[in-house]
Design a protein around this motif. Structure first.
Motif, PDB file in Angstrom:
ATOM      1  N   SER A 123      -2.807   6.627  -8.290  1.00 42.59           N
ATOM      2  CA  SER A 123      -4.056   6.660  -7.533  1.00 42.59           C
ATOM      3  C   SER A 123      -4.852   5.406  -7.854  1.00 42.59           C
ATOM      4  O   SER A 123      -5.055   5.073  -9.025  1.00 42.59           O
ATOM      5  N   ALA A 124      -5.298   4.712  -6.799  1.00 42.65           N
ATOM      6  CA  ALA A 124      -5.997   3.447  -6.972  1.00 42.65           C
ATOM      7  C   ALA A 124      -7.368   3.498  -6.321  1.00 42.65           C
ATOM      8  O   ALA A 124      -7.531   4.037  -5.223  1.00 42.65           O
ATOM      9  N   CYS A 125      -8.341   2.934  -7.017  1.00 37.15           N
ATOM     10  CA  CYS A 125      -9.704   2.804  -6.506  1.00 37.15           C
ATOM     11  C   CYS A 125     -10.018   1.308  -6.505  1.00 37.15           C
ATOM     12  O   CYS A 125     -10.438   0.750  -7.517  1.00 37.15           O
ATOM     13  N   LEU A 126      -9.774   0.660  -5.367  1.00 38.48           N
ATOM     14  CA  LEU A 126      -9.873  -0.787  -5.242  1.00 38.48           C
ATOM     15  C   LEU A 126     -10.554  -1.155  -3.926  1.00 38.48           C
ATOM     16  O   LEU A 126     -10.702  -0.310  -3.040  1.00 38.48           O
ATOM     17  N   HIS A 127     -10.940  -2.398  -3.790  1.00 41.69           N
ATOM     18  CA  HIS A 127     -11.448  -2.867  -2.511  1.00 41.69           C
ATOM     19  C   HIS A 127     -10.301  -2.802  -1.507  1.00 41.69           C
ATOM     20  O   HIS A 127      -9.224  -3.351  -1.741  1.00 41.69           O
ATOM     21  N   VAL A 128     -10.519  -2.128  -0.386  1.00 44.66           N
ATOM     22  CA  VAL A 128      -9.445  -1.923   0.582  1.00 44.66           C
ATOM     23  C   VAL A 128      -9.370  -3.148   1.490  1.00 44.66           C
ATOM     24  O   VAL A 128      -9.992  -3.221   2.546  1.00 44.66           O
ATOM     25  N   THR A 129      -8.598  -4.126   1.046  1.00 39.78           N
ATOM     26  CA  THR A 129      -8.447  -5.393   1.744  1.00 39.78           C
ATOM     27  C   THR A 129      -6.970  -5.654   2.021  1.00 39.78           C
ATOM     28  O   THR A 129      -6.096  -4.897   1.582  1.00 39.78           O
ATOM     29  N   THR A 130      -6.699  -6.750   2.712  1.00 39.75           N
ATOM     30  CA  THR A 130      -5.309  -7.086   3.022  1.00 39.75           C
ATOM     31  C   THR A 130      -4.500  -7.333   1.757  1.00 39.75           C
ATOM     32  O   THR A 130      -3.315  -6.979   1.688  1.00 39.75           O
ATOM     33  N   GLU A 131      -5.146  -7.927   0.747  1.00 38.84           N
ATOM     34  CA  GLU A 131      -4.438  -8.209  -0.500  1.00 38.84           C
ATOM     35  C   GLU A 131      -4.113  -6.922  -1.252  1.00 38.84           C
ATOM     36  O   GLU A 131      -3.012  -6.744  -1.771  1.00 38.84           O
ATOM     37  N   THR A 132      -5.091  -6.000  -1.294  1.00 43.06           N
ATOM     38  CA  THR A 132      -4.858  -4.706  -1.929  1.00 43.06           C
ATOM     39  C   THR A 132      -3.735  -3.960  -1.219  1.00 43.06           C
ATOM     40  O   THR A 132      -2.914  -3.289  -1.857  1.00 43.06           O
ATOM     41  N   ALA A 133      -3.700  -4.079   0.097  1.00 46.33           N
ATOM     42  CA  ALA A 133      -2.640  -3.423   0.868  1.00 46.33           C
ATOM     43  C   ALA A 133      -1.270  -3.875   0.387  1.00 46.33           C
ATOM     44  O   ALA A 133      -0.341  -3.061   0.233  1.00 46.33           O
ATOM     45  N   ASN A 134      -1.129  -5.149   0.124  1.00 45.22           N
ATOM     46  CA  ASN A 134       0.167  -5.655  -0.339  1.00 45.22           C
ATOM     47  C   ASN A 134       0.516  -5.144  -1.734  1.00 45.22           C
ATOM     48  O   ASN A 134       1.693  -4.916  -2.029  1.00 45.22           O
ATOM     49  N   LEU A 135      -0.487  -4.934  -2.582  1.00 45.78           N
ATOM     50  CA  LEU A 135      -0.222  -4.305  -3.876  1.00 45.78           C
ATOM     51  C   LEU A 135       0.254  -2.870  -3.686  1.00 45.78           C
ATOM     52  O   LEU A 135       1.222  -2.434  -4.327  1.00 45.78           O
ATOM     53  N   MET A 136      -0.414  -2.116  -2.817  1.00 48.29           N
ATOM     54  CA  MET A 136      -0.024  -0.729  -2.585  1.00 48.29           C
ATOM     55  C   MET A 136       1.400  -0.635  -2.045  1.00 48.29           C
ATOM     56  O   MET A 136       2.185   0.233  -2.456  1.00 48.29           O
ATOM     57  N   ILE A 137       1.752  -1.541  -1.137  1.00 45.21           N
ATOM     58  CA  ILE A 137       3.097  -1.563  -0.574  1.00 45.21           C
ATOM     59  C   ILE A 137       4.118  -1.878  -1.668  1.00 45.21           C
ATOM     60  O   ILE A 137       5.202  -1.289  -1.722  1.00 45.21           O
ATOM     61  N   THR A 138       3.763  -2.793  -2.562  1.00 39.95           N
ATOM     62  CA  THR A 138       4.650  -3.147  -3.679  1.00 39.95           C
ATOM     63  C   THR A 138       4.903  -1.943  -4.589  1.00 39.95           C
ATOM     64  O   THR A 138       6.044  -1.683  -4.992  1.00 39.95           O
ATOM     65  N   LEU A 139       3.840  -1.210  -4.919  1.00 40.56           N
ATOM     66  CA  LEU A 139       3.991  -0.032  -5.782  1.00 40.56           C
ATOM     67  C   LEU A 139       4.820   1.053  -5.099  1.00 40.56           C
ATOM     68  O   LEU A 139       5.644   1.720  -5.735  1.00 40.56           O
ATOM     69  N   LYS A 140       4.617   1.206  -3.800  1.00 38.25           N
ATOM     70  CA  LYS A 140       5.417   2.193  -3.071  1.00 38.25           C
ATOM     71  C   LYS A 140       6.877   1.775  -3.031  1.00 38.25           C
ATOM     72  O   LYS A 140       7.775   2.610  -3.183  1.00 38.25           O
ATOM     73  N   GLU A 141       7.134   0.493  -2.838  1.00 38.11           N
ATOM     74  CA  GLU A 141       8.509  -0.016  -2.861  1.00 38.11           C
ATOM     75  C   GLU A 141       9.161   0.265  -4.220  1.00 38.11           C
ATOM     76  O   GLU A 141      10.376   0.434  -4.315  1.00 38.11           O
ATOM     77  N   GLY A 142       8.314   0.323  -5.252  1.00 34.17           N
ATOM     78  CA  GLY A 142       8.821   0.622  -6.596  1.00 34.17           C
ATOM     79  C   GLY A 142       9.058   2.100  -6.835  1.00 34.17           C
ATOM     80  O   GLY A 142       9.360   2.501  -7.971  1.00 34.17           O
ATOM     81  N   GLY A 143       8.909   2.915  -5.805  1.00 34.74           N
ATOM     82  CA  GLY A 143       9.214   4.345  -5.903  1.00 34.74           C
ATOM     83  C   GLY A 143       8.023   5.250  -6.089  1.00 34.74           C
ATOM     84  O   GLY A 143       8.170   6.476  -6.164  1.00 34.74           O
ATOM     85  N   ALA A 144       6.802   4.681  -6.166  1.00 40.49           N
ATOM     86  CA  ALA A 144       5.613   5.502  -6.416  1.00 40.49           C
ATOM     87  C   ALA A 144       5.121   6.209  -5.169  1.00 40.49           C
ATOM     88  O   ALA A 144       5.309   5.743  -4.041  1.00 40.49           O
ATOM     89  N   GLU A 145       4.471   7.325  -5.411  1.00 37.61           N
ATOM     90  CA  GLU A 145       3.690   8.013  -4.377  1.00 37.61           C
ATOM     91  C   GLU A 145       2.265   7.485  -4.559  1.00 37.61           C
ATOM     92  O   GLU A 145       1.634   7.734  -5.583  1.00 37.61           O
ATOM     93  N   VAL A 146       1.766   6.728  -3.593  1.00 39.23           N
ATOM     94  CA  VAL A 146       0.545   5.949  -3.772  1.00 39.23           C
ATOM     95  C   VAL A 146      -0.607   6.523  -2.956  1.00 39.23           C
ATOM     96  O   VAL A 146      -0.433   6.900  -1.794  1.00 39.23           O
TER      97      VAL A 146
END
Length: 418
Positions: free
Chosen positions: A47-70
């Motif tokens: 679970s992440a509490c971050l500024h919801v920006t294009t850059e944050t989106a790419n972090l979330m996608i990276t974590l999901k690619e790593g197998g996480a439920e984000v």
């Protein structure tokens, strides 16, 4: 899928912008490629509490690619990019709970929504998520492996919790990584803060007096960029060492009560409260523009400004005009919240590439090492910091020297003298 965003019809634009940012995030991209093969977060919830920006989106996608439920929520009511939030839901199946301009009640309902997913890892920016878990969900403390904190304000809060012995799980202070604060805080905050002020006001900075409150890494960046645009920069500080540094860097240094008389633009970047107060509003010139680039909207005493004003109106988007009894007008940007994210788009992707690479690698480090970590705030391991720097240099086509065996021996010896 449960989510709460403004309008899914915005998703196409958000997807395009996420892809545009990704082009400037080669370090995170290389980590994503490895994560997609190794799946270090398989079976885990983040679970992440971050500024919801294009850059944050790419972090979330990276974590999901790593197998996480984000799961993602906003760390500031005005920093959400609604098109990005919608794109994450529609195209990447990542639940987002964030709407730009949400009120305080909605903001905390969204934080509770991602907490109630019972995360194994938490990522925070300002410590609202982590502090809410401790206050309202203490039964989850034993289930959280650890967390990361992105910003100076949050690290201060979490270190205070650790000192008092109430921190319930280990934290990695991503903000304190060299490849975060030396670049994100200085170059990212420097550029994006000026960008936010310009978008909100369309005023000329050249020839103005530009007051920067606080000379940490963020303050240094803002001061450098303002000077580069032709302003006479004044720095205010409470730390004698930082004040001396600002003076030696060529800036004017004085107390805020003196700077308030001169300033055309004001930016607070201290992480503290009531930095610009009633006594300062009293002596500001007509037309002074005040803004904040620190995390919370407490650095400018808005209550004092409200009490001193005889009228208030929104004269431009993100610009509130306060008229005082003597007719002077003071302009507050973005309600005193983060001006670089409220009225602009936040840091450029190439800078956030390093910050979010630290986040991703620190999350992996927690998974591998949480059983051996104490309930305190840790710095980012040096090997992660250096790995991010190496990857960034490689992506930029930059090569550096390597120590020779003779040099290694010399540096590790005490026998060799003059």
């Amino acid at each position: 899928m449960e989510y709460h965003v403004k309008d899914l019809s915005l998703a196409e634009e958000g997807k395009n912008r996420i892809e545009w940012a990704e082009r400037d995030m080669p370090v995170l991209r290389s980590i994503r490629e490895r994560f997609s093969k190794e799946k270090p977060f398989k079976g885990l919830r983040i679970s992440a509490c971050l500024h919801v920006t294009t850059e944050t989106a790419n972090l979330m996608i990276t974590l999901k690619e790593g197998g996480a439920e984000v799961y993602l929520t906003a760390s500031n009511p005005l920093s959400t990019q609604d098109d990005v939030a919608s794109a994450l839901v529609k195209y990447y199946q990542i639940p987002v709970f964030a709407i730009k301009g949400e009120d305080t009640e909605t903001y905390y309902s969204h934080i509770r929504a991602v907490i109630e997913k019972e995360p194994h890892i938490v990522i925070d920016d300002g410590a609202d998520l982590i502090s809410t878990i401790h206050k309202d969900y203490p039964h989850l403390l034993g289930r959280v492996m650890g967390g990361m904190e992105e910003t100076t304000t949050g690290v201060i809060r979490l270190k205070a919790m650790a000192q008092k012995g109430v921190l319930g799980f280990p934290i990695i202070a991503v903000n304190d990584a060299y490849t975060k604060h030396m670049f994100d805080n200085r170059y990212g905050t420097g550029q994006s803060t000026i960008d936010g002020i310009l978008r909100a006001t369309n005023r000329l900075i050249a020839g103005s007096y530009f007051v920067v409150a606080g000379y940490g890494w963020c303050g240094k960046g803002v001061a450098q960029r303002a000077r580069g645009m032709g302003a006479t920069v004044i720095v205010t500080e409470v730390d004698p060492i930082k004040a001396l540094e600002a003076k030696m860097d060529g800036f004017l240094v004085m107390p805020m009560k003196e700077a308030a008389k001169l300033g055309d633009f004001f930016v607070t970047v201290t992480g503290n409260t009531s930095v610009i107060r009633g006594e300062h509003f009293e002596v500001m010139k007509d037309g002074a523009i005040i803004s904040n680039a620190g995390h919370f909207d407490v650095e400018i005493d808005k209550k004092a400004l409200e009490s001193m004003a005889v009228s208030k109106r929104e004269i431009r988007r993100f610009v509130e005009e306060y008229t005082l009894k003597d007719g002077r007008r003071i302009y507050l940007l973005a309600q005193g919240r983060l001006v670089n994210l409220a009225s602009a788009e936040g840091h450029p992707a190439s800078v956030m590439d390093m910050s979010f690479a630290n986040q991703a690698l620190s999350a992996e480090y927690i998974v591998k090492n949480y059983k051996n970590l104490e309930k305190k705030v840790y710095k980012v391991p040096d090997e992660i910091d250096r790995e991010v720097a190496v990857l960034k240099l490689k992506s930029m086509g930059v090569e550096i020297d390597q120590l020779t065996q003779e040099q290694i021996a010399y540096l590790s010896s005490w026998e060799i003298g003059t």
